[in-house]
Design an enzyme around this catalytic site. Structure first.
Site, mmCIF file in Angstrom:
data_model
loop_
_atom_site.group_PDB
_atom_site.id
_atom_site.type_symbol
_atom_site.label_atom_id
_atom_site.label_comp_id
_atom_site.label_asym_id
_atom_site.label_seq_id
_atom_site.Cartn_x
_atom_site.Cartn_y
_atom_site.Cartn_z
ATOM 1 N N MET A 32 0.796 -1.314 0.005
ATOM 2 C CA MET A 32 -0.049 -0.102 -0.049
ATOM 3 C C MET A 32 0.735 1.352 -0.014
ATOM 4 O O MET A 32 0.491 2.453 0.500
ATOM 5 C CB MET A 32 -0.947 -0.037 1.152
ATOM 6 C CG MET A 32 -1.754 -1.251 1.095
ATOM 7 S SD MET A 32 -3.614 -0.936 1.878
ATOM 8 C CE MET A 32 -3.195 -0.584 3.382
ATOM 9 N N HIS A 39 9.319 -3.764 3.101
ATOM 10 C CA HIS A 39 9.045 -3.921 1.713
ATOM 11 C C HIS A 39 10.050 -3.849 0.775
ATOM 12 O O HIS A 39 10.200 -4.769 -0.175
ATOM 13 C CB HIS A 39 8.173 -2.427 1.129
ATOM 14 C CG HIS A 39 7.064 -2.310 1.922
ATOM 15 N ND1 HIS A 39 6.964 -1.287 2.708
ATOM 16 C CD2 HIS A 39 5.761 -2.814 1.982
ATOM 17 C CE1 HIS A 39 5.836 -1.249 3.248
ATOM 18 N NE2 HIS A 39 5.141 -2.018 2.871
ATOM 19 N N GLY A 149 5.003 -10.331 4.008
ATOM 20 C CA GLY A 149 5.864 -10.520 5.097
ATOM 21 C C GLY A 149 4.999 -11.265 6.282
ATOM 22 O O GLY A 149 3.675 -11.020 6.446
HETATM 23 O O1 PAF Z 1 -0.127 -5.775 3.722
HETATM 24 C C1 PAF Z 1 -0.356 -4.802 2.867
HETATM 25 O O2 PAF Z 1 0.268 -3.849 2.618
HETATM 26 C C2 PAF Z 1 -1.964 -4.860 2.362
HETATM 27 O O3 PAF Z 1 -2.749 -5.462 3.242
HETATM 28 C C3 PAF Z 1 -1.763 -5.674 0.799
HETATM 29 C C4 PAF Z 1 -1.543 -7.056 0.925
HETATM 30 C C5 PAF Z 1 -1.021 -4.947 0.057
HETATM 31 C C6 PAF Z 1 -3.180 -5.663 0.150
HETATM 32 O O4 PAF Z 1 -3.748 -4.351 0.103
#
Ligand code: PAF
Length: 284
Positions: A32, A39, A149
């Site tokens: 997101m 990330h 994660g």
């Molecule tokens: O973990 C996240 O950032 C969100 O829940 C995801 C998997 C991108 C779904 O919107």
């Protein structure tokens, strides 16, 4: 290869079709945005296995039940795109809301059982929102692998369940939680902590690891969890939403550590909700 920023399903499909002709293996890292080292470590791990890595950046309104939470969610697309370029990702997929949810969108993916407790009990429809958007992203990208994660451990199990149930061929790859030097699990929400709250926050992982060790060493589960809740309160967490010992796969509450287990918690520090979890080793 230069990273491209793609906004439509049509452009995404065109790019993927060319990669498929080359025989490339494709990985998806759904996010997101507001990217942090957690990330980027998913991207790094994905690059070790796949020839092409797509990182989706989409702040999903259907999983953030509170409109204020959606509005306040940090957005930093330019910075994120630069980080992804530097990390070696091939595509940043940044669809506008109506590319994912056009006006006529009427489908909801709901995963019973594993979504029900823990975060699911406190955030109604959250996991329906996650399951729906992740299903859509997996279908749009047709990725061979998708990386998640372990910090969002319940989300990981929800996604594993839906992929199995729906026969989606993407392999779900779990990566360990990335932590700050003081043990705090990395999260986009950590930016919301005040200086004092940031100093308190590492107590969550410290108490979880210490409690997990106690549970592995034959401690009484109910008593050990109660003591950990008290310690969390004493450390300054305003509210403990849950602290539970659960089976690793079905996330059902456990009374002993006779099978693979996880200790999971959600707590509030001021106005910020933090989650974390650790593995609990069984008694041999
Ligand atoms: O973990 C996240 O950032 C969100 O829940 C995801 C998997 C991108 C779904 O919107």
């Amino acid at each position: 290869m230069n990273m491209s920023v793609v906004r439509t399903t049509e452009d995404l499909r065109r790019t993927i079709a060319l990669w498929r002709i080359e025989g490339a293996k494709i990985a998806l890292v759904p996010t997101m945005g507001a990217l942090h080292q957690g990330h980027l470590s998913l991207v790094d791990t994905a690059l070790q296995r796949a020839d092409r890595v797509i990182v989706s950046i989409f702040v999903n309104p259907r999983q953030l039940n509170d409109p204020a939470d959606f509005a306040a969610y940090p957005r930093s697309e330019n910075r994120d795109a630069q980080l992804l370029r530097d990390a070696g990702a091939h595509v940043a997929y940044c669809p506008p809301d109506d590319e994912i949810y056009p006006e006529t969108f009427s489908t909801r993916i709901s995963v019973a059982g594993v979504s029900d407790g823990l975060c699911g009990a406190h955030r109604p429809s959250h996991f329906d929102g996650v399951a729906t958007v992740v299903t859509k992203l997996l279908l749009q990208t047709q990725a061979d692998y998708a990386y998640f994660g372990e910090k969002d451990f319940q989300q990981l199990q929800v996604i594993r369940r839906l992929v199995t149930d729906l026969g989606i061929s993407t392999r779900i790859m779990a990566c360990p939680t990335v932590r700050e030097a003081d043990g705090l699990a990395m999260s986009s929400r950590n930016k919301r902590l005040s200086k004092e709250e940031r100093a308190t926050a590492p107590a969550l992982s410290q108490i979880l690891f210490q409690t997990a060790r106690g549970l592995s060493a034959e401690a009484d589960v109910a008593h050990t969890l109660e003591r950990a809740r008290k310690e969390l309160k004493m450390s300054g967490f305003r509210k403990i939403e849950y602290l539970e010992l659960c089976g690793e796969h079905d996330l059902r509450p456990l009374r002993d550590v006779s099978r693979p287990a996880r200790l999971l918690a959600a707590v509030w520090l001021g106005d910020t909700r933090l989650i974390d979890n650790v593995q609990v080793l069984g008694r041999s």
